[in-house]
Design a protein around this motif. Structure first.
Motif, short mmCIF file in Angstrom:
data_model
loop_
_atom_site.label_atom_id
_atom_site.label_comp_id
_atom_site.label_asym_id
_atom_site.label_seq_id
_atom_site.Cartn_x
_atom_site.Cartn_y
_atom_site.Cartn_z
N LYS A 17 -53.09 -110.69 34.30
CA LYS A 17 -52.38 -111.49 33.29
C LYS A 17 -53.27 -112.66 32.85
CE LYS A 17 -49.95 -114.04 36.83
NZ LYS A 17 -48.72 -114.47 37.44
N GLY A 18 -52.78 -113.39 31.87
CA GLY A 18 -53.47 -114.60 31.44
C GLY A 18 -54.84 -114.34 30.82
N ASN A 90 -63.26 -115.01 37.55
CA ASN A 90 -61.98 -115.67 37.28
C ASN A 90 -61.05 -115.45 38.47
OD1 ASN A 90 -59.79 -116.82 35.79
ND2 ASN A 90 -59.09 -114.77 35.26
N ALA A 91 -60.34 -116.53 38.83
CA ALA A 91 -59.26 -116.43 39.83
C ALA A 91 -58.32 -117.60 39.52
CB ALA A 91 -59.82 -116.53 41.24
N SER A 142 -63.11 -124.47 32.93
CA SER A 142 -62.00 -125.28 32.39
C SER A 142 -62.56 -126.40 31.53
CB SER A 142 -61.22 -125.90 33.55
OG SER A 142 -60.26 -126.81 33.05
N GLY A 187 -59.13 -124.85 27.06
CA GLY A 187 -58.23 -126.00 27.00
C GLY A 187 -56.85 -125.49 27.40
N ALA A 188 -55.85 -125.74 26.60
CA ALA A 188 -54.48 -125.31 26.94
C ALA A 188 -54.19 -123.94 26.33
CB ALA A 188 -53.48 -126.33 26.45
P1 NAD Z 1 -52.72 -117.04 35.30
O1 NAD Z 1 -52.01 -117.62 36.47
O2 NAD Z 1 -51.95 -116.76 34.06
O3 NAD Z 1 -53.48 -115.70 35.73
C1 NAD Z 1 -54.33 -115.70 36.85
C2 NAD Z 1 -54.74 -114.28 37.19
O4 NAD Z 1 -55.63 -114.36 38.30
C3 NAD Z 1 -53.61 -113.38 37.61
O5 NAD Z 1 -53.92 -112.05 37.21
C4 NAD Z 1 -53.65 -113.46 39.15
O6 NAD Z 1 -53.11 -112.31 39.76
C5 NAD Z 1 -55.13 -113.54 39.36
N1 NAD Z 1 -55.56 -114.18 40.60
C6 NAD Z 1 -55.25 -115.42 41.03
N2 NAD Z 1 -55.84 -115.68 42.21
C7 NAD Z 1 -56.56 -114.57 42.51
C8 NAD Z 1 -57.38 -114.21 43.60
N3 NAD Z 1 -57.58 -115.04 44.61
N4 NAD Z 1 -57.95 -112.97 43.61
C9 NAD Z 1 -57.74 -112.12 42.58
N5 NAD Z 1 -56.98 -112.40 41.53
C10 NAD Z 1 -56.39 -113.61 41.50
O7 NAD Z 1 -53.90 -118.07 35.02
P2 NAD Z 1 -54.74 -118.30 33.67
O8 NAD Z 1 -54.03 -119.30 32.83
O9 NAD Z 1 -55.15 -116.99 33.10
O10 NAD Z 1 -56.01 -119.08 34.26
C11 NAD Z 1 -57.19 -118.42 34.64
C12 NAD Z 1 -58.18 -119.48 35.10
O11 NAD Z 1 -58.43 -120.39 34.02
C13 NAD Z 1 -57.63 -120.33 36.26
O12 NAD Z 1 -58.69 -120.63 37.14
C14 NAD Z 1 -57.15 -121.59 35.56
O13 NAD Z 1 -57.17 -122.71 36.40
C15 NAD Z 1 -58.17 -121.71 34.44
N6 NAD Z 1 -57.66 -122.51 33.32
C16 NAD Z 1 -56.55 -122.13 32.63
C17 NAD Z 1 -56.09 -122.92 31.58
C18 NAD Z 1 -54.87 -122.55 30.77
O14 NAD Z 1 -54.46 -123.33 29.91
N7 NAD Z 1 -54.26 -121.41 30.97
C19 NAD Z 1 -56.76 -124.11 31.25
C20 NAD Z 1 -57.89 -124.48 31.99
C21 NAD Z 1 -58.33 -123.67 33.04
#
Ligand code: NAD
Length: 262
Positions: A17-18, A90-91, A142, A187-188
């Motif tokens: 996801k994400g 990514n995690a 990030s 960003g967001a």
């Molecule tokens: P999310 O929570 O929507 O998705 C995270 C994904 O990573 C999921 O598929 C989850 O199952 C997987 N995951 C998490 N930990 C894991 C692990 N240890 N091993 C394998 N898979 C793992 O998060 P996102 O919003 O997609 O964020 C992804 C990255 O980007 C994160 O590190 C987050 O901190 C960073 N980030 C996100 C944003 C934002 O606005 N969404 C902004 C800045 C930074």
């Protein structure tokens, strides 16, 4: 535009996801074979089914449920295959909080997930890429690397360490052998993680989640949150043949939020 990467093999972390999902989607649509990783098997299997429906050029999708931040998780990935052409590191991000409450273990967890895991994945793949004359590493970091977020000190710190490492290794002898290494700085973006941080902020402030989200949106020049699919498309471009001269960069995707000229 044909990105010229059909038939390549990519490893995408956090892909159920994400942002990782957005990257997996954009790559499989370019005909890139995928090994996708996330911890939860059922969600990952669903993601694989959806990705196969979007695949072009016969791209294969191999789901591998494991924790990518552990040695055992990475061994399982590289037992599957070692010769990746593209790696999207990514995690999950570290939890927010007050730095006074973080002990050594909290720091080690953040460093493991957001600095050392990407470094281990780079170490395991770039020499093979260089031998084959093509490689793309994209680290999802990030915007907090450029503009720190007070409650995300674990992220600010761990990801800055990764950024410094990447700045050096991207400019090593790998650059002359077709291997590029770049960081994508969200960003967001409208993902589960953003919704969770907004729910926590709402609980802290006593405001509604909608009010917190509206205030955050208004602070973004684009007046909206980013979408995982548009994040994925930029990631796919960084992995393209066309981006072969682009390395060692930090690409901010934040709808104009960062206020600096550079
Ligand atoms: P999310 O929570 O929507 O998705 C995270 C994904 O990573 C999921 O598929 C989850 O199952 C997987 N995951 C998490 N930990 C894991 C692990 N240890 N091993 C394998 N898979 C793992 O998060 P996102 O919003 O997609 O964020 C992804 C990255 O980007 C994160 O590190 C987050 O901190 C960073 N980030 C996100 C944003 C934002 O606005 N969404 C902004 C800045 C930074």
């Amino acid at each position: 535009m044909d990105l010229g990467i059909a038939g390549r093999w990519a490893l995408v972390g956090g892909a159920s996801k994400g942002l990782g999902w957005g990257c997996a989607q954009a790559l499989v649509r370019e005909g890139v074979h995928l090994v996708i990783v996330a911890r939860g098997a059922p969600e990952l299997e669903d993601a694989a089914v959806q990705l196969r429906q979007q695949a072009t050029a016969g791209a294969k999708v191999v789901p591998l449920a494991c924790d990518i931040t552990t040695v055992a998780g990475r061994e399982a990935i590289f037992a599957q295959r070692a010769d990746f052409d593209i790696v999207v590191t990514n995690a999950g991000g570290p939890p927010p909080g007050d730095f006074r409450s973080w002990d050594r273990d909290a720091w080690l967890r953040a460093l493991d997930a957001n600095m050392l895991t990407p470094i281990e994945l780079i170490k395991a793949t770039v020499d093979g890429m260089a031998e084959r004359g093509f490689g793309r590493i994209v680290n999802i970091t990030s915007s907090s690397v450029k503009a720190p977020i007070d409650i995300l000190g674990l992220s600010n710190g761990a990801r800055s360490g990764l950024t410094g490492f990447v700045a050096g290794v991207a400019r090593s002898s790998l650059a002359a052998k077709g291997v590029t290494i770049n960081n994508l700085l969200p960003g967001a973006f409208d993902t589960d993680r953003l919704r969770a941080t907004q729910a926590a902020a709402a609980a802290r402030s006593g405001q509604s989640v909608e009010a917190v989200a509206a205030a955050r949106r208004q602070a973004i020049p684009a007046q909206r949150f980013g979408r995982a699919d548009e994040f994925g498309q930029v990631c796919a471009f960084l992995c393209s043949m066309q981006a072969g001269y682009l390395t060692g960069q930090n690409i901010l995707l934040d709808g104009g939020t960062y206020p600096g000229t550079f």
